[in-house]
Motif scaffolding. Structure first.
Motif, PDB file in Angstrom:
ATOM      1  N   ASP A 189      56.221  79.140  47.372  1.00 44.89           N
ATOM      2  CA  ASP A 189      56.072  77.343  47.055  1.00 44.89           C
ATOM      3  C   ASP A 189      56.419  76.553  45.746  1.00 44.89           C
ATOM      4  O   ASP A 189      56.820  75.726  45.713  1.00 44.89           O
ATOM      5  CB  ASP A 189      54.341  78.234  46.279  1.00 44.89           C
ATOM      6  N   GLU A 190      57.334  77.766  44.816  1.00 48.30           N
ATOM      7  CA  GLU A 190      57.813  77.092  43.345  1.00 48.30           C
ATOM      8  C   GLU A 190      59.641  76.683  44.493  1.00 48.30           C
ATOM      9  O   GLU A 190      59.917  75.445  43.847  1.00 48.30           O
ATOM     10  CB  GLU A 190      58.499  78.125  42.609  1.00 48.30           C
ATOM     11  N   ASP A 191      59.947  78.157  45.285  1.00 51.25           N
ATOM     12  CA  ASP A 191      61.265  77.182  45.976  1.00 51.25           C
ATOM     13  C   ASP A 191      61.422  75.165  46.229  1.00 51.25           C
ATOM     14  O   ASP A 191      61.648  74.573  46.392  1.00 51.25           O
ATOM     15  CB  ASP A 191      61.485  77.950  46.796  1.00 51.25           C
ATOM     16  N   LEU A 192      59.799  75.647  47.031  1.00 56.05           N
ATOM     17  CA  LEU A 192      59.771  74.427  47.579  1.00 56.05           C
ATOM     18  C   LEU A 192      59.220  72.812  46.681  1.00 56.05           C
ATOM     19  O   LEU A 192      59.773  72.348  47.092  1.00 56.05           O
ATOM     20  CB  LEU A 192      58.506  74.664  48.934  1.00 56.05           C
ATOM     21  N   LYS A 193      58.367  73.330  46.177  1.00 54.03           N
ATOM     22  CA  LYS A 193      58.451  72.256  44.792  1.00 54.03           C
ATOM     23  C   LYS A 193      59.464  72.011  44.167  1.00 54.03           C
ATOM     24  O   LYS A 193      59.823  70.784  44.092  1.00 54.03           O
ATOM     25  CB  LYS A 193      57.491  72.938  44.011  1.00 54.03           C
ATOM     26  N   ASN A 194      60.761  72.662  43.982  1.00 53.39           N
ATOM     27  CA  ASN A 194      61.431  72.733  43.222  1.00 53.39           C
ATOM     28  C   ASN A 194      62.346  71.799  44.265  1.00 53.39           C
ATOM     29  O   ASN A 194      62.995  71.015  43.717  1.00 53.39           O
ATOM     30  CB  ASN A 194      61.952  73.956  42.371  1.00 53.39           C
TER      31      ASN A 194
END
Length: 1028
Positions: free
Chosen positions: A935-940
């Motif tokens: 999820d963090e990777d997609l947000k970045n």
């Protein structure tokens, strides 16, 4: 100066002769020896028969020579010195010179057994023990005298504090003061004996013998008087069997009805001729056992028995038996030298005792003595006679029994003290086997018949002898027949343990005496080895304590409670380290402190003896309450008591507890003379029984037990968490059992121990013992029953909880250290059923030792472990295991191969891991999870795209973007263009020529532009040129 002898003394001696009862005289004074002559003279006058023989027993110094030549030399020397007046010869010297005296050291008193004397003299009172008292007094015939010589005493009660020789054995380093309780009871008992007189050395009767005031002469028995009932029955029996051969002539030699019935029972078994009977004859001393056996052997010869073997501890014990064999031959009209010959022993140790009788009248017949351990010579025997069987080790007696007629004879109480081994163990087994064979219908065929005969009527002296009843009461010899019945059996949980005060127990009060007799009855009934000396140990040993288990006590009933269980405890330890080191260096163990010294010797440890502990000397349960949990309850309460778990005493109570000073009976007595002193039981005594809640326990570190190793006993103690540390390799000579010593550490704050180990400080020693015991199973304990060996070893055989763990293989180490590759191949071949089990027998002991040391962690069943123990540790063959386990040969081999399969699987697994450890291995790629979540990777990524789009839209209007349109150095041109009258052309455009050669694209920007955009840029540039 001549003095008239007290008429009462003469009356007592004459009454004894008339009634065939013995009399006893205790003479106090330094000149007491001189009165022996007078007493002997009075006895000689009262008896019609020849001069009475005398037995003189002493400790080490007789003060007169027992050798005739030496005495003659002494008299010659006295004559030479002029000190001997022939007219005034000392009467004592004449008495000694007249002969008929037998001298015996107390330590050699066993050699007088089987002999009979008219008078017995006992000097050196301090050396007397209950055993010696019983052994010597019992040799005196009816009408005879027992004379006890005491040195001068200020008072009779000074006997209470007299230091006896046996006290040296009772003292230990921590407990050094022995009490004189036995002497006190002995003296008080003399006052109650009607045939005993206490006198000074001038024959003055002392007040303690006040019963002598009322003595009157007994009328002499006339021949015409009627016979007693038993005598009449014996006479009728003799007349009835007069014509029967060989019973008639032999029964005439019997003196009592009991003896006559015994001879008839023996002859019935002889005439049966099926050779499948065992007949046991039990009696106290002086009842005619040996005589009955001798007459029966003569009857067996008359019937035609050819090979008769007789055994006893020594041929000297068979003096009476062979004497009555010869008397039986005379009754049967056999002539010595014509019909039979008596062969004497040439062995100097046997002192010319009879060892063989050869008979030639009918055919060649033999009566032969053999030593007890020579049972291999019994192949052709028809009748085996075992005399004094109680003095022969029980396993030896068992090995003597076989498919032939067996007669056993034994003393069950009295001086031997070992008779209970025979009656408690062997005879009980024989009786059970006989009952079992009769139930199974074997009574008429192969089963053995068992008969037991008991003689109660005395021959050596008349019935009702007061000295016999006094001695039986004093030494508790006849208590086995007087065990009281229990009124009820309460649940063990309701029972309580009480401490017995020994001062009150041995005070000779009526109730105390009854309680003591009951306690001793339990001892005698429960233990195979009892001796009169045990009573003195109980009374006087300073480290010993007594406890009894009683049911709920109803105080409203004024009677003694039933004793369910007796425990005798001995406090041990508290030995200084210097003493322990000295004992180790000298290789000598002092008396007492059995467990500390044995522990010190076995482990060479000098710290353990300094700990304080208790040894349970005896635990005896009422015969009617056996195996009902009373013994276990008593042991549990004792352990809890010494751990301080029973109602602890508060500090205030402890301060108030002051040891009561020992009652000094002698102080008052010293004020009066010997002739005025009266002796009575003490009155100011504490309570006999004390509840454990009311007594402060000694602080102990352990409780131990020493006993003869049997499976039932060991399991009993094991149940109470006791563990062994020593088993004797040489079996006990009496019982054939190995001595076993066990320990249980108690909860104690003074010793630091690993809390994980249930054995505390004892853990390392226990593991060492187990390892040593497993090694000795192949030698000293090879014949031990496998169940007992398994119980002692207590191996861990269930490793289920460890089988899934990773570190299970670390305990064994490399397989190659224990087994070669060839051994593994042989094991594999056996497991695959390709070879016989003999191929692997050489390394089965190695595997067995590793398994029982918990280094091969494989789960086995109890039977599999037992088979492994027998083959691997005891080196026994399959036939032996068949007999022990009652399994078929194929079952045993099946169990064995299952064990080997488990071992092979375990060892093969270890070996595989060893080989794997030597091979090169690829580097392992470690797959670790990402530090950033999905999820963090997609947000970045979304954020990055947004920023790029924003930069694209705002790019052309930034100062950096507009810089490309800047006019370099065109301010002058710009001003010229505006000079056109200040008017802007109609198109709104002013054209100024740029001097720049063209803009370079920025790095990193525009490289990814499409061709269309590039074309547009070019079009813009060209349009600018046109404008210029």
């Amino acid at each position: 100066m001549r003095k008239k002898v007290d008429e009462r003394i003469r009356t007592l001696i004459e009454n004894g002769v008339k009634t065939r009862h013995r009399s006893m005289f205790v003479i106090i004074g330094d000149k007491s020896r001189d009165q022996i002559v007078n007493l002997h003279y009075m006895l000689s006058k009262a008896q019609i028969k020849s001069r009475p023989t005398v037995l003189w027993c002493y400790k080490d110094k007789l003060e007169l020579s027992s050798h005739k030549k030496k005495r003659a030399k002494q008299i010659k020397k006295l004559m030479q010195r002029g000190l001997l007046d022939p007219e005034k010869v000392d009467p004592f010297s004449l008495f000694v010179e007249s002969g008929g005296l037998t001298y015996c050291l107390y330590k050699d008193s066993e050699r007088i057994l089987g002999n009979t004397f008219g008078m017995c003299i006992l000097q050196d009172f301090e050396a007397l023990t209950p055993n010696l008292l019983a052994r010597t007094i019992e040799t005196v015939e009816g009408g005879g005298l027992i004379v006890l010589l005491l040195r001068s005493l200020p008072s009779l009660t000074s006997l209470y504090t007299m230091v006896m020789d046996v006290h040296d054995r009772f003292r230990t380093e921590a407990h050094s003061e022995a009490a004189g309780r036995f002497n006190e009871r002995f003296l008080l008992s003399l006052a109650s004996c009607k045939a005993c007189v206490v006198m000074d050395d001038e024959l003055n009767v002392l007040p303690i013998s006040s019963h002598m005031k009322s003595i009157t002469p007994v009328p002499s028995k006339e021949d015409s008087e009627e016979l007693s009932e038993s005598e009449q029955d014996l006479k009728n029996l003799k007349e009835q069997l007069n014509e029967d051969f060989p019973v008639g002539p032999l029964i005439k030699k019997c003196c009592t009805l009991d003896q006559g019935k015994a001879v008839i029972t023996f002859l019935d078994a002889i005439l049966d001729k099926t050779l499948r009977s065992t007949v046991a004859l039990l009696a106290a001393r002086g009842r005619g056992k040996s005589a009955a056996l001798g007459l029966s052997i003569a009857g067996a010869i008359a019937v035609g028995y050819s090979n008769i073997f007789v055994t006893a501890p020594s041929p000297e014990n068979l003096k009476t038996l062979f004497e009555f064999v010869c008397k039986g031959f005379q009754a049967l009209e056999y002539k010595e030298h014509l019909d039979y010959d008596v062969v004497k022993s040439t062995n100097p140790e046997f002192k010319k005792a009879t060892v063989r009788i050869n008979i030639y009248k009918q055919h060649r017949q033999t009566i032969q003595y053999i030593l007890p351990h020579e049972h291999a010579k019994l192949s052709q025997v028809e009748l085996l006679v075992v005399d004094e069987a109680a003095a022969i080790p029980l396993p030896v007696v068992k090995s003597l029994l076989g498919p032939y007629l067996v007669f056993l004879s034994s003393t069950v109480n009295g001086y031997e003290g070992t008779g209970r081994s025979l009656s408690l163990k062997l005879l009980q087994q024989l009786q059970e086997q006989s009952h079992a064979s009769l139930k199974n219908g074997e009574g008429t065929a192969s089963g053995r018949l068992f008969k037991k005969i008991e003689l109660s009527e005395s021959i050596r002296y008349a019935c009702g002898d007061p000295i016999e009843s006094w001695l039986n009461g004093l030494l508790c010899l006849d208590v086995a027949n007087a065990i009281p019945n229990l009124s009820r059996l309460p649940p063990p949980s309701e029972c309580d343990l009480y401490y017995v005060n020994r001062d009150t127990l041995f005070s000779y009060h009526k109730d105390s005496e009854m309680f003591l007799q009951r306690m001793m009855a339990l001892y005698v009934a429960s233990h195979y080895k009892n001796s009169p000396n045990d009573l003195q140990l109980m009374a006087e040993a300073p480290a010993h304590h007594l406890f009894v288990l009683l049911g709920p006590v109803d105080e409203s009933q004024n009677q003694l409670p039933d004793i369910l269980c007796v425990i005798q405890v001995c406090l041990e330890g508290q030995i200084s380290r210097q003493s322990a080191m000295k004992s180790l260096s000298d290789g000598h163990q002092p008396f007492g402190d059995q467990i500390p010294w044995k522990f010190c010797e076995q482990f060479r440890d000098t710290i353990f003896p300094s700990l304080s502990g208790a040894r349970i000397v005896r635990i005896a349960t009422h015969p009617s309450a056996m195996k009902l949990g009373y013994g276990s309850q008593a042991v549990e309460l004792l352990i809890r008591y010494y751990e301080g778990q029973l109602t602890p005493i508060s500090e205030m109570d402890v301060e108030d507890v002051v040891e009561a000073p020992q009652v000094r009976v002698t102080e008052a007595a010293e004020r009066v003379s010997l002739l005025e002193e009266t002796i009575r039981p003490r009155t100011d005594l504490p309570h006999l029984l004390v509840h454990l809640r009311e007594r402060r326990p000694e602080k102990l570190h352990y409780i131990g037990v020493s006993f003869g190793l049997t499976l039932d006993l060991f399991r009993f103690w094991r149940k109470h968490k006791f563990a062994p540390f020593y088993i004797g390799q040489i079996p006990n000579t009496v019982t054939g059992e190995h001595t076993c010593m066990i320990l249980k550490p108690l909860n104690n704050d003074e010793i630091e121990a690993d809390g994980s180990d249930q054995w505390g400080f004892f853990g390392p020693f226990y593991q060492d013992f187990r390892q040593r015991f497993s090694r000795l199973l192949a030698s000293s304990f090879r014949g031990m029953e496998y169940k007992l060996a398994m119980s002692v070893l207590d191996p861990k055989i269930n490793f289920m909880e460890l089988e899934g763990a990773k570190d299970t293989d670390k305990s064994l180490g490399p397989v190659r250290e224990h087994l070669s590759p060839h051994d593994m191949k042989r094991l594999e071949a056996y497991v695959d059923n390709l070879v016989d089990f003999h191929l692997i027998l050489d390394f089965v002991p190695i595997l067995a030792h590793l398994y029982f040391q918990e280094k091969i962690r494989v789960s086995l069943s109890y039977v599999q472990a037992s088979v492994l123990l027998c083959i691997g540790l005891q080196n026994q063959n399959i036939s032996y295991i068949e007999a022990q386990t009652k399994l078929e040969r194929q079952q045993i081999l099946s169990l064995f191969i299952k064990v080997m399969k488990k071992f092979y699987k375990y060892l093969h697994g270890l070996e595989s891991k060893e080989i794997e450890s030597t091979l090169p291995t690829l580097r392992e790629i470690v797959m670790e999870p990402h530090s950033v979540s999905v999820d963090e990777d997609l947000k970045n990524a979304a954020k990055q795209v947004e920023e790029e789009m924003k930069s694209k839209s705002e790019g052309p209007f930034t100062p950096e973007g507009l810089q490309r349109y800047a006019i370099a150095d065109g301010e002058v041109d710009f001003e010229d263009a505006l000079k056109n009258n200040g008017q802007i052309p109609t198109g709104g455009l002013i054209t100024v020529k740029s001097s720049r050669s063209g803009m370079k694209p920025e790095k990193g920007k525009g490289s990814h532009k499409s061709g269309k955009k590039r074309g547009r840029d070019r079009h813009d540039k060209s349009s600018k040129r046109k404008r210029t």
